[in-house]
Every structure is written in structure tokens, then in C-alpha cells.
Design an enzyme around this catalytic site. Structure first.
Site, PDB file in Angstrom:
ATOM      1  N   TRP A 101      10.952 -10.435   8.440  1.00  0.00           N
ATOM      2  CA  TRP A 101       9.665 -10.138   7.817  1.00  0.00           C
ATOM      3  C   TRP A 101       9.638  -8.761   7.183  1.00  0.00           C
ATOM      4  O   TRP A 101       9.100  -8.586   6.092  1.00  0.00           O
ATOM      5  CB  TRP A 101       8.511 -10.316   8.801  1.00  0.00           C
ATOM      6  CG  TRP A 101       8.331 -11.756   9.169  1.00  0.00           C
ATOM      7  CD1 TRP A 101       8.519 -12.320  10.392  1.00  0.00           C
ATOM      8  CD2 TRP A 101       7.979 -12.844   8.282  1.00  0.00           C
ATOM      9  NE1 TRP A 101       8.304 -13.678  10.324  1.00  0.00           N
ATOM     10  CE2 TRP A 101       7.972 -14.032   9.057  1.00  0.00           C
ATOM     11  CE3 TRP A 101       7.682 -12.926   6.920  1.00  0.00           C
ATOM     12  CZ2 TRP A 101       7.666 -15.281   8.511  1.00  0.00           C
ATOM     13  CZ3 TRP A 101       7.385 -14.170   6.374  1.00  0.00           C
ATOM     14  CH2 TRP A 101       7.378 -15.331   7.163  1.00  0.00           C
ATOM     15  N   ASP A 175       2.697  -4.590  10.022  1.00  0.00           N
ATOM     16  CA  ASP A 175       2.485  -6.035   9.949  1.00  0.00           C
ATOM     17  C   ASP A 175       2.391  -6.519  11.399  1.00  0.00           C
ATOM     18  O   ASP A 175       3.394  -6.553  12.118  1.00  0.00           O
ATOM     19  CB  ASP A 175       3.663  -6.683   9.219  1.00  0.00           C
ATOM     20  CG  ASP A 175       3.588  -8.209   9.184  1.00  0.00           C
ATOM     21  OD1 ASP A 175       2.682  -8.788   9.813  1.00  0.00           O
ATOM     22  OD2 ASP A 175       4.463  -8.823   8.528  1.00  0.00           O
ATOM     23  N   LYS A 199      -1.157 -17.060  13.651  1.00  0.00           N
ATOM     24  CA  LYS A 199      -0.176 -16.921  14.727  1.00  0.00           C
ATOM     25  C   LYS A 199      -0.897 -16.813  16.081  1.00  0.00           C
ATOM     26  O   LYS A 199      -0.572 -17.485  17.010  1.00  0.00           O
ATOM     27  CB  LYS A 199       0.701 -15.684  14.523  1.00  0.00           C
ATOM     28  CG  LYS A 199       1.392 -15.606  13.174  1.00  0.00           C
ATOM     29  CD  LYS A 199       2.498 -16.642  13.013  1.00  0.00           C
ATOM     30  CE  LYS A 199       2.925 -16.820  11.562  1.00  0.00           C
ATOM     31  NZ  LYS A 199       3.518 -15.652  10.953  1.00  0.00           N
TER      32      LYS A 199
HETATM   33  C1  PLP Z   1       4.141 -15.460   9.637  1.00  0.00           C
HETATM   34  C2  PLP Z   1       4.415 -14.058   9.302  1.00  0.00           C
HETATM   35  C3  PLP Z   1       4.302 -13.586   7.990  1.00  0.00           C
HETATM   36  C4  PLP Z   1       3.927 -14.493   6.841  1.00  0.00           C
HETATM   37  O1  PLP Z   1       2.618 -14.868   6.957  1.00  0.00           O
HETATM   38  P1  PLP Z   1       1.935 -15.814   5.852  1.00  0.00           P
HETATM   39  O2  PLP Z   1       0.584 -16.014   6.402  1.00  0.00           O
HETATM   40  O3  PLP Z   1       2.755 -17.072   5.814  1.00  0.00           O
HETATM   41  O4  PLP Z   1       1.968 -15.098   4.573  1.00  0.00           O
HETATM   42  C5  PLP Z   1       4.544 -12.258   7.756  1.00  0.00           C
HETATM   43  N1  PLP Z   1       4.874 -11.420   8.748  1.00  0.00           N
HETATM   44  C6  PLP Z   1       4.990 -11.840  10.026  1.00  0.00           C
HETATM   45  C7  PLP Z   1       5.336 -10.854  11.085  1.00  0.00           C
HETATM   46  C8  PLP Z   1       4.757 -13.165  10.334  1.00  0.00           C
HETATM   47  O5  PLP Z   1       4.871 -13.582  11.599  1.00  0.00           O
END
Ligand code: PLP
Length: 369
Positions: A101, A175, A199
Site C-alpha cells: 500500500w 494511511d 476494513k
Molecule cells: C484497502 C486498502 C487501501 C485501498 O483502499 P480502497 O478503498 O480500495 O481504495 C489502501 N490502503 C490500505 C492500507 C488498505 O488496506
């Protein structure tokens, strides 16, 4: 009827009580005669839902007053562009790479800024955390980006870095998609945090952005208005139609989190302790399995939320998954880039679910070891 245990990395399992509540309110939200999906986002009913969701989030995560809570769309991947458009001013951005990521965040930021890799664990296949003291941060960076939980590689920063202690004045951007609300957040170390709800805190469709007030108003001219944090904040996330249903469900999840009780604790402290116990149970079993199962991540970097693991004999992967499914243990297949298995243990996963997984793993190893 008990539902299966769902180990999906995302969109992931939601607390059953929240789903029940959604079902009960589906056709008629509290006597309004409307379902939440059918309401004007400017009507008093939805405004109340929106305000309550924000308040539950602010209270649970103890979000300081100078941090805006914004609801956007586009997910975390869109934030990989939206954040540099808002904060970089076309200057320098330092990125710490710890897994897939942050690699993606770095690539996207390059479209808008002069991006530098401050540290990386690429050489060891994203299984360690580069110590903050070794990060090569630049004096003039507009911000420093980290992914504090790498969902695919199962690498988590158990503490956010203290950039000031490293002599760096730049704001930290994190993030937090896959561990939001799994533990308290040290706001004193953060300038901005973002994550998709799907998530750990809600359904797909809404992205939560936490941003300091003093970071607003720096967007590049090319930044779409709907993604300019200043515009979004000035309109309380209603510059355009917000993802109303996803905000509603996310609000219910945060309300549910307030009520979680575990080990004599309540709320986020209970949630954190339970997550620590869940992860410890699974890692302990993996490490004690005599090599039948293996997790490659360094002990201090192991994620509490996402536990990738491998069977020694990869030919057993399919039977392992099929038997797991027949026992009501769903979505354990690892990410295609990593292989093997991955158990995601988000807030909605009870300790009993992890115990059921361990029981399956034990039983499977006894029959195939
Ligand atoms: C799932 C995830 C993403 C991507 O998220 P989207 O909602 O699909 O854009 C980015 N960073 C992390 C850490 C993730 O777990």
C-alpha cells in the site's frame, strides 16, 4: 443460527448487532417513513444521522478539536492522489515504504510532487519495519507518508513515529485504512490520517479523512473542488452528495464500539485489548506449530489486524480452505501477490472466531502433518 466467522480483509465482516439494526431500520428509519438510502442528505433526518456519526467517531477516537472529520469517496487509493494534491504544493514528499500500500501511495504521489523514499523494507520482502531513527527525511518535505498497517503484508507500526523527535517539522500523513479504531490514535504525532471504512469501521463507499485545520487551503489549482479538503470541510462533507448509507452504517459501528466490553474494560480500550489477545492467540499457535504453519513477519512488526500465514506444504492450501469453509471459517485465502493464507481479525471478529480458526488449524495439522 450463528453466522460463519468471516476473515475477509475487506470489505470485511460487520458486527452482527449493527447488521440487525440496519435490517430493522431498512424500510423505516425511526418513524420517518423512509429508509436511510431514500433520504435527502439535506433533510433533518439525515443531518441528524451525519452529526451523530461524526460525534461517535470524535468521542471514540478522541479526535482533537482542530482536526476535521471528513467523509469522502474514492477510497484510500483516491486519497493517494487527493492528499498530495492538497498538501504537497508541488514540493517534496517523503514516503516510508513498508508494503504494497505504501508502494502504491509513493507511485501516485509522483504525479504531483517530488517524491523520495525515506526508508524501505522492500529488500526483505516487506517483513520488517525500518526503525524511525534510520529514516532519511528531507528538510523541506511538505509531509511524510506512512501506512501504519500494511493489510497485504501484515506489517503494523504499533506506535506512530514521532517526527519531531527525529528533528522533522513536516506533518505526518498516515494511511490507517486497515487498523482504524482498532487501538487509540496518538494525535499529537499526526497531521492527517485517512482510510476507507470497509476494513474495520463500516461498508465500502465512504473514506474517512482526519485533517488538521492548519493544513487546509493548500490545494493545487488542479485539485477537483469535491476533493479540496478546505471546500469539503467548509461544507461539512456535503459539498456534493455524501455516501449517505455508508456514513449511517459507519456511525452505527462506532456507536457499537463505544459499548464493547472486554476484560473489565469498555470502549476503545476494550477493543484494543481484545484485538491484542486475538492476535496473540493466533501468532502463538502459528509459532508453536513446528513449522507446519509460518508467518514471516518480524515479531515487533506483526499486524494485529491482518495475519498472513503459509502452510509448509503449499499443495495443502486448497484442502485447508475447503475444510475451513465447511467449518464456517470464510475468506482465508491470502492476497494473490503474497499467496498462502491471511486471517483478518478486525474489530468485529470475536475471540471465539480466532479460537475456531486455531482449532481448525490444529486439527488440520494433526491429520496432514
Ligand atoms: C484497502 C486498502 C487501501 C485501498 O483502499 P480502497 O478503498 O480500495 O481504495 C489502501 N490502503 C490500505 C492500507 C488498505 O488496506
Amino acid at each position: 443460527m450463528t453466522r460463519p466467522y468471516n476473515f475477509s480483509p475487506g470489505p470485511a465482516a460487520l458486527p452482527e448487532a449493527v447488521l440487525q439494526r440496519c435490517a430493522a431500520e431498512m424500510l423505516d428509519w425511526r418513524g420517518s417513513g423512509m429508509g436511510v438510502m431514500e433520504m435527502s442528505h439535506r433533510g433533518k433526518e439525515f443531518l441528524a444521522i451525519h452529526a451523530a456519526a461524526k460525534q461517535h467517531i470524535r468521542d471514540l477516537l478522541q479526535v482533537p478539536d482542530d482536526v476535521h472529520i471528513l467523509f469522502l469517496q474514492g477510497g484510500a487509493l483516491a486519497e493517494n492522489a487527493i492528499v498530495p494534491m492538497n498538501l504537497s504544493q508541488g514540493g517534496e514528499v517523503d514516503v516510508v515504504v513498508t508494503g504494497s500500500w505504501s508502494v502504491k501511495s509513493r507511485a501516485e504521489a509522483r504525479c504531483y510532487a517530488d517524491v523520495h523514499t525515506a526508508a524501505s523494507n522492500e529488500a526483505d520482502g516487506h517483513t520488517t519495519l525500518p526503525p524511525a531513527a534510520t529514516w532519511r527525511l528531507r528538510e523541506g518535505a511538505a509531509y511524510v507518508h506512512v501506512c501504519s498497517n500494511e493489510t497485504i503484508h501484515g506489517v503494523e507500526m504499533h506506535e506512530l513515529p514521532d517526527l519531531k523527535a527525529l528533528g522533522c517539522d513536516a506533518p505526518l500523513v498516515a494511511d490507517i485504512s486497515s487498523h482504524m479504531a482498532s487501538r487509540p490514535i496518538d494525535w499529537s504525532r499526526l497531521g492527517l490520517a485517512f482510510g476507507g471504512a470497509q476494513k474495520n469501521v463500516g461498508p465500502a463507499g465512504v473514506t474517512l479523512v482526519f485533517v488538521r485545520d492548519h493544513l487546509l487551503g493548500r490545494a493545487l489549482d488542479i485539485c477537483p473542488s469535491a476533493f479540496d479538503f478546505k471546500t469539503v470541510a467548509a461544507n461539512d462533507s456535503m459539498f456534493n452528495t455524501p455516501p449517505t448509507w455508508a456514513i449511517y452504517v459507519t456511525g452505527l459501528v462506532f456507536e457499537w464500539l463505544h459499548g464493547v466490553e472486554y476484560a473489565g474494560l469498555r470502549g476503545l480500550a476494550a477493543v484494543e485489548r481484545r484485538n491484542a489477545d486475538k492476535a496473540a492467540l493466533l501468532y502463538r499457535f502459528i509459532d508453536g506449530s513446528g513449522g507446519f504453519y509460518r508467518n514471516p513477519v518480524a515479531a515487533d512488526a506483526r499486524s494485529r489486524m491482518n495475519v498472513p500465514f503459509f502452510l509448509q506444504d503449499e499443495r495443502l492450501n486448497e484442502p485447508f480452505l475447503a475444510e475451513a469453509k465447511s467449518r464456517g471459517l470464510l475468506q482465508l485465502k491470502g492476497h494473490k501477490s503474497v499467496g498462502g493464507m491471511r486471517a483478518s481479525l478486525y474489530n468485529a471478529m470475536p475471540l471465539e472466531g480466532v479460537q475456531a480458526l486455531v482449532d481448525h488449524m490444529k486439527d488440520f495439522a494433526a491429520r496432514h502433518g
